[in-house]
Every structure is written in structure tokens, then in C-alpha cells.
Design a protein around this motif. Structure first.
Motif, PDB file in Angstrom:
ATOM      1  N   THR A   1       0.887  -1.173   0.000  1.00 14.95           N
ATOM      2  CA  THR A   1       0.000   0.000   0.000  1.00 14.95           C
ATOM      3  C   THR A   1       0.916   1.213   0.000  1.00 14.95           C
ATOM      4  O   THR A   1       1.371   1.682   1.044  1.00 14.95           O
ATOM      5  N   TYR A   2       1.204   1.698  -1.210  1.00 16.89           N
ATOM      6  CA  TYR A   2       2.289   2.668  -1.354  1.00 16.89           C
ATOM      7  C   TYR A   2       1.948   4.032  -0.762  1.00 16.89           C
ATOM      8  O   TYR A   2       2.829   4.820  -0.475  1.00 16.89           O
ATOM      9  N   SER A   3       0.656   4.298  -0.535  1.00 14.75           N
ATOM     10  CA  SER A   3       0.313   5.606   0.055  1.00 14.75           C
ATOM     11  C   SER A   3       0.762   5.674   1.523  1.00 14.75           C
ATOM     12  O   SER A   3       0.849   6.764   2.096  1.00 14.75           O
ATOM     13  N   ALA A   4       1.045   4.505   2.119  1.00 20.34           N
ATOM     14  CA  ALA A   4       1.452   4.493   3.524  1.00 20.34           C
ATOM     15  C   ALA A   4       2.957   4.259   3.667  1.00 20.34           C
ATOM     16  O   ALA A   4       3.444   3.990   4.760  1.00 20.34           O
ATOM     17  N   LEU A   5       3.688   4.334   2.574  1.00 20.33           N
ATOM     18  CA  LEU A   5       5.126   4.040   2.608  1.00 20.33           C
ATOM     19  C   LEU A   5       5.912   5.229   2.065  1.00 20.33           C
ATOM     20  O   LEU A   5       5.444   5.898   1.122  1.00 20.33           O
ATOM     21  N   GLY A   6       7.097   5.458   2.602  1.00 17.82           N
ATOM     22  CA  GLY A   6       7.968   6.523   2.095  1.00 17.82           C
ATOM     23  C   GLY A   6       7.186   7.813   1.922  1.00 17.82           C
ATOM     24  O   GLY A   6       6.386   8.207   2.777  1.00 17.82           O
ATOM     25  N   GLN A   7       7.416   8.461   0.754  1.00 18.55           N
ATOM     26  CA  GLN A   7       6.635   9.676   0.466  1.00 18.55           C
ATOM     27  C   GLN A   7       5.512   9.362  -0.514  1.00 18.55           C
ATOM     28  O   GLN A   7       5.142  10.180  -1.349  1.00 18.55           O
ATOM     29  N   GLY A   8       5.003   8.134  -0.409  1.00 16.21           N
ATOM     30  CA  GLY A   8       3.949   7.705  -1.329  1.00 16.21           C
ATOM     31  C   GLY A   8       2.640   8.434  -1.083  1.00 16.21           C
ATOM     32  O   GLY A   8       2.375   8.924   0.014  1.00 16.21           O
TER      33      GLY A   8
ATOM     34  N   GLN B   1      10.843  -0.752   0.278  1.00 16.84           N
ATOM     35  CA  GLN B   1       9.432  -0.418   0.021  1.00 16.84           C
ATOM     36  C   GLN B   1       9.215   1.100   0.062  1.00 16.84           C
ATOM     37  O   GLN B   1       8.479   1.649  -0.757  1.00 16.84           O
ATOM     38  N   ASP B   2       9.881   1.770   1.004  1.00 15.53           N
ATOM     39  CA  ASP B   2       9.760   3.231   1.086  1.00 15.53           C
ATOM     40  C   ASP B   2      10.307   3.873  -0.191  1.00 15.53           C
ATOM     41  O   ASP B   2       9.727   4.812  -0.736  1.00 15.53           O
ATOM     42  N   TRP B   3      11.464   3.358  -0.622  1.00 11.24           N
ATOM     43  CA  TRP B   3      12.078   3.890  -1.847  1.00 11.24           C
ATOM     44  C   TRP B   3      11.130   3.689  -3.041  1.00 11.24           C
ATOM     45  O   TRP B   3      10.896   4.605  -3.824  1.00 11.24           O
ATOM     46  N   PHE B   4      10.557   2.482  -3.121  1.00  7.38           N
ATOM     47  CA  PHE B   4       9.642   2.168  -4.216  1.00  7.38           C
ATOM     48  C   PHE B   4       8.449   3.135  -4.214  1.00  7.38           C
ATOM     49  O   PHE B   4       8.101   3.723  -5.238  1.00  7.38           O
ATOM     50  N   ALA B   5       7.829   3.299  -3.041  1.00  3.24           N
ATOM     51  CA  ALA B   5       6.613   4.131  -2.951  1.00  3.24           C
ATOM     52  C   ALA B   5       6.920   5.568  -3.366  1.00  3.24           C
ATOM     53  O   ALA B   5       6.161   6.194  -4.110  1.00  3.24           O
ATOM     54  N   THR B   6       8.057   6.074  -2.893  1.00  2.00           N
ATOM     55  CA  THR B   6       8.429   7.463  -3.200  1.00  2.00           C
ATOM     56  C   THR B   6       8.581   7.659  -4.707  1.00  2.00           C
ATOM     57  O   THR B   6       8.102   8.636  -5.273  1.00  2.00           O
ATOM     58  N   HIS B   7       9.233   6.697  -5.368  1.00  2.00           N
ATOM     59  CA  HIS B   7       9.500   6.856  -6.802  1.00  2.00           C
ATOM     60  C   HIS B   7       8.321   6.428  -7.674  1.00  2.00           C
ATOM     61  O   HIS B   7       8.174   6.907  -8.790  1.00  2.00           O
TER      62      HIS B   7
END
Ligand code: APR
Length: 402
Positions: free
Chosen positions: A98-105, A392-398
Motif C-alpha cells: 500500500t504505497y500511500s502508507a510508505l515513504g513519500q507515497g 518499500q519506502d524507496w519504491f513508494a516514493t518513486h
């Protein structure tokens, strides 16, 4: 204003002549018009074609903010769907992010591109914007002078000349803007050696997530469009004719690669559109040649693997609109000088992530030792994404950012 009134307009001049009525050209036209800049859009296709052409559909949150800033987001807020989860299906099982809850997603808004284009067109014309459909820009002349000229041809053969202060090439990879570039222009180009059969199915989405299946027979993708339409992709051999797969074979192959036995069958329906896409990327450098500026696909073609194309187009259009306005209204040209380097930074970041996604999703062809090495790297990359929070944080941000 109607098309025929536009056509009868006595002037063939505009401060900014915009080539192409896709997301780039129409966002640019809307912002310029709102800022009081005299502009015209020349579009090769008929209006109905532009309004019906199914393309991308994932708008990142920064794109939505740009559209909101300029009063262009009412339709997508009314009819768009929020999406914030990816599901990966691999030989080692499945996992969701759930990328909205990870990194700067942040969540995406799923809104078919043709609906966005219809909204932009309506808004532009209701504000009195000039647009000429079925008008192909043929050449951009004297781009290094203060009065560049665009020559154009109507579908019925009539030709016209438009004098401008600036020309915005938003006419895609095969448009007149690219043809006008001097020979010394650099075109960086990469063929990812991967092809997709792109499908638009009259079927509701089968997952509440973007589905990415990594399978030894090739990649399969599932992307919602509306409650009744879903886009699918199937990796195929280069040169495969789009019509060569029967609908039954398509659905069987999607079921197989997406693991329907383990995770449930896909909802089937008629295949409305299909085409084979060879995944390719290119970048033009620089994006300015005198009075000619490139934006959207004309500036850089990006593979659809990370849904960055339309998002880049909207971002570049806003940057260009601001720079043109500063120059034309206030005589401040720094924004125009900075346009190319500024956009190229975003473009290369998007290209880098899109290339990474291609490596994540596709097994290299062959079964020699090199293929097996690359396969193991791919498996390891997926495993990091599954287990490492920092990855995962890196993925969500990008995934959502530019
Ligand atoms: N003269 C006038 N118009 C032209 C010409 C020409 N010579 N050549 C092409 N066009 C028009 C096309 O008909 C099209 O409507 O330019 C428009 C370009 O629009 P798009 O292809 O939508 O490109 P752009 O606005 O840059 O949007 C970029 O949207 O779907 C995504 O992935 C896609 O990356 C792409 C993004």
C-alpha cells in the motif's frame, strides 16, 4: 466558440502556437489562456478521435494538485477512483504494497486519459480558447528568429501559416516539432527489448490493486480503468501480430500468469482494443531550440511500465506555461532559459525508475547462464521489495513521484 468560428478567424497569428491537443498541449493552452496569453492549438486529428482515444489512466497526486491549481480537476474529482495498492504475484507467492502508507507515497487517481482530455478541451473552449482540429502542423520555420512560423495543412488539403512568438511542440514523437530540430540535437534512445500486448477489456477489475504478475512465461499486468473497463498487458514476443491471439487464449494466458488457480479467476469480458507496444524510451536534449519548446511525448517518450508519461506531460506543461507567461507578460525570460534543464531532471528520474520497473517485471529471454543469472537478480529484487521496509519506502516514493 465553435470550430467553424475558429476557422473563420481572420488572424493567423498567436503569441504561442501549440502543436497537439493531448494532455501536454491542452494543459498548456488552459493555463496560458487563464493567464491572458494569446494562443492557439493546432491538432492533426478530428475532435471525436481526440476525445475517444484510450491511453493512460493513472494520475499521480502531484498531477492532481497541478490540475486543481488551475481549476481543471472537477471531472477527475467527480468520476476518478482513488488507488494506492500494488499486488505482485511471483513464483514465491504474492504480496501487496500500500504505497500511500510508505515513504513519500501518495494515492493515484485512476481517471481514463480520454476523460481528462475531454475535460481539458471543454474548459479551454468555454474560456474562449482557439483550437483547430484536423489541422496538421507540417513544419516549424525560423525557430531561431523572433517570429517563428508554423505551416499547417487541413485534412481537406488547404494550407495555412501561423506566425508566433513561441511554438510549443506537444505533438508527440512523430510530430512536426521533432522534425524541426537541428541535426546536432541529441536523441538518447533505449529499446528495452520487451513487447507487450496491450488490451482494453470490457470487464470489471478483478483486483482492488494494480496487479503485476512475474511469470516464467512473461509478465502480465492488471490495471483498473473504470468499474466496467480494465486494462491488461501480456508480455509477448517481438513482432507478434496483435490479432493473432484469440480472446480465449488471451484470458487463459492471463489466468495462468496471474495465478488464477491460487488467487481466483479474472472476470472476463470482450476485448475492446488491442495493440502491441514495443517498450522504448527516448529523451530529446535540449528541449528548447530558439523559440521552439518541446513538452510531453515530443520531449521524451517513456515506457508505460511505471505510468509516468501523462504525469510528466502535465508537469512540463505547467512549467512551460509559467515560463512563457513570465516572458510574455513581464519580460522575464529566466524561466524559459531554465525550462530544458529543469524538465530534463524530472524526465531522467522518471526514466531511471521506469527502467528499474522493467527489470523488476520481466524475465530475461533464454535459458543460458546469463539468463539464469539475471533471473536470480530479478528474484532477489522482488524479495527485497517484499521484505525490506527501506526498499518499500524507496519504491513508494518513486512510484508516485517525479
Ligand atoms: N500537428 C498537429 N497535431 C499533431 C501532429 C502534428 N504534426 N502530430 C501529432 N499531433 C497530435 C496528436 O494527434 C495528439 O493528439 O498531437 C497530440 C499529442 O498528444 P499525446 O500523444 O496525448 O501526447 P502528450 O500530450 O505529449 O501526452 C503524453 O500521455 O497517454 C500518455 O503515455 C502517453 O506519454 C504520453 C502522454
Amino acid at each position: 466558440m465553435t470550430d467553424s468560428q475558429n476557422e473563420q478567424g481572420d488572424d493567423r497569428t498567436a503569441d504561442v502556437v501549440i502543436l497537439g491537443a493531448g494532455p501536454a498541449g491542452l494543459v498548456l493552452g488552459n493555463i496560458l489562456l487563464a493567464n491572458g496569453i494569446d494562443c492557439v492549438v493546432l491538432e492533426r486529428a478530428e475532435r471525436t478521435h481526440v476525445q475517444q482515444r484510450a491511453r493512460a489512466g493513472f494520475l499521480a497526486a502531484h498531477t492532481v494538485r497541478i490540475l486543481e491549481r488551475h481549476g481543471l480537476a472537477a471531472g477527475l474529482h467527480r468520476r476518478g477512483q482513488t488507488h494506492d495498492t500494488c499486488e505482485f504475484r511471483t513464483q514465491d507467492g504474492r504480496f501487496q504494497l500500500t504505497y500511500s502508507a510508505l515513504g513519500q507515497g501518495e494515492p493515484h487517481t485512476v481517471y481514463p486519459q480520454q476523460d481528462l482530455v475531454c475535460d481539458l478541451l471543454t474548459h479551454y473552449q468555454e474560456a474562449g480558447g482557439r483550437i483547430s482540429f484536423a489541422t496538421e502542423a507540417v513544419a516549424v520555420l525560423d525557430a531561431h528568429s523572433h517570429r517563428p512560423v508554423v505551416t499547417a495543412r487541413k485534412a481537406d488539403g488547404r494550407s495555412s501559416r501561423w506566425q508566433a512568438r513561441y511554438v510549443a511542440g506537444c505533438d508527440g514523437r512523430h510530430g512536426a516539432a521533432r522534425r524541426a530540430l537541428p541535426p546536432a540535437t541529441v536523441r538518447h534512445r533505449l529499446d528495452h527489448q520487451v513487447s507487450w500486448l496491450g488490451l482494453l477489456a470490457e470487464a470489471p477489475p478483478s483486483l482492488d490493486a494494480v496487479g503485476y504478475a512475474v511469470h516464467h512465461r512473461g509478465f502480465a499486468g492488471h490495471m483498473a480503468r473504470t468499474s466496467t473497463i480494465t486494462r491488461y498487458y501480456l508480455q509477448c514476443d517481438r513482432g507478434t501480430p496483435a490479432q493473432s491471439w484469440s480472446e480465449e487464449r488471451i484470458w487463459d494466458e492471463l489466468d495462468l500468469r496471474m495465478g488464477a488457480k491460487a488467487y481466483g479467476p479474472l472476470q472476463r469480458g470482450a476485448i475492446l482494443e488491442r495493440s502491441v507496444v514495443d517498450l522504448e524510451s527516448d529523451v530529446i536534449e535540449p528541449l528548447r531550440h530558439g523559440a521552439l519548446f518541446l513538452a510531453g511525448d515530443a520531449a521524451a517518450l517513456i515506457s508505460p511500465s511505471a505510468a509516468k508519461g501523462a504525469n510528466l506531460a502535465v508537469l512540463e506543461a505547467e512549467i512551460l506555461a509559467q515560463a512563457l507567461t513570465d516572458d510574455l507578460l513581464h519580460g522575464v525570460g529566466e524561466g524559459l532559459d531554465a525550462y530544458s534543464p529543469r524538465c530534463l531532471t524530472h524526465i531522467w528520474r522518471a526514466q531511471e525508475f521506469s527502467r528499474w520497473m522493467i527489470g523488476l517485471l520481466h524475465s530475461p529471454p533464454g535459458n543460458d547462464s546469463q539468463a539464469s543469472f539475471l533471473n536470480s537478480l530479478q528474484r532477489s529484487r522482488l524479495s527485497s521489495l517484499r521484505t525490506s521496509r527501506s526498499q518499500q519506502d524507496w519504491f513508494a516514493t518513486h512510484y508516485v513521484g517525479l
